[in-house]
Design an enzyme around this catalytic site. Structure first.
Site, PDB file in Angstrom:
ATOM      1  N   ASP A  10       0.982  -1.316   0.026  1.00  0.00           N
ATOM      2  CA  ASP A  10      -0.006   0.096  -0.022  1.00  0.00           C
ATOM      3  C   ASP A  10       0.918   1.294   0.129  1.00  0.00           C
ATOM      4  O   ASP A  10       0.370   2.199  -0.154  1.00  0.00           O
ATOM      5  CB  ASP A  10      -0.928  -0.125   1.277  1.00  0.00           C
ATOM      6  CG  ASP A  10      -2.054  -1.250   1.314  1.00  0.00           C
ATOM      7  OD1 ASP A  10      -2.437  -1.433  -0.114  1.00  0.00           O
ATOM      8  OD2 ASP A  10      -2.323  -1.603   2.343  1.00  0.00           O
ATOM      9  N   CYS A  11       2.161   1.122  -0.078  1.00  0.00           N
ATOM     10  CA  CYS A  11       3.012   2.107   0.034  1.00  0.00           C
ATOM     11  C   CYS A  11       3.697   2.411  -1.150  1.00  0.00           C
ATOM     12  O   CYS A  11       4.319   1.626  -1.772  1.00  0.00           O
ATOM     13  CB  CYS A  11       4.114   1.759   1.156  1.00  0.00           C
ATOM     14  SG  CYS A  11       5.481   3.225   1.258  1.00  0.00           S
ATOM     15  N   GLY A  12       3.376   3.869  -1.781  1.00  0.00           N
ATOM     16  CA  GLY A  12       4.289   3.981  -3.027  1.00  0.00           C
ATOM     17  C   GLY A  12       5.704   4.057  -3.155  1.00  0.00           C
ATOM     18  O   GLY A  12       6.296   3.335  -3.896  1.00  0.00           O
TER      19      GLY A  12
END
Length: 136
Positions: A10-12
């Protein structure tokens, strides 16, 4: 070479780091640390190998950091590790491990310091930022 990434999909920044690893020709072992947190021993090992302190590995944004009062200086390193183990979202990411070392890859191009083939042309991050790995 073995490459391991402690990853949050979920983390770019984590996604960009994973994509850079793959673009360099490596297929890493992916550990989704929110589902499979490291053991206390492994977390302490990763912190030391990255040259960090537990406080420097703490993630503040979108975590219970403020609710738990972690900004106060009253917590020991052992207590901060306990908080990270109890709330893995507090572990900043991505951590990448290779034969060349361990890095907290924020920004994602920090991973280039420890990849076996860090020069593979221009990489375009999700937000459109371009990283010329040949110039790194």
């Amino acid at each position: 070479m073995t490459v391991t990434i402690y990853h949050n999909p979920d983390c770019g920044t984590s996604r960009n780091t994973l994509a850079m690893i793959r673009a360099s020709g490596e297929e890493p072992e992916i550990i989704e640390y929110l589902k499979t947190p490291p053991t206390r021993e492994k977390l302490i090992e990763l912190i030391a190998a990255a040259g960090l302190t537990p406080r420097k590995l703490l993630r503040q944004k979108d975590t219970p950091y403020d609710t738990l009062g972690l900004g106060e200086d009253k917590w020991s390193d052992d207590e901060l590790v306990d908080f990270m183990l109890g709330h893995p979202i507090l572990i900043n990411r991505p951590l990448v491990v290779t034969d060349k070392g361990v890095r907290l890859c924020r920004p994602s191009e920090v991973v280039l310091e420890i990849l076996p083939n860090p020069r593979f042309g221009v990489f375009v991050k999700e937000d459109g930022e371009r990283v010329d790995t040949d110039a790194a």
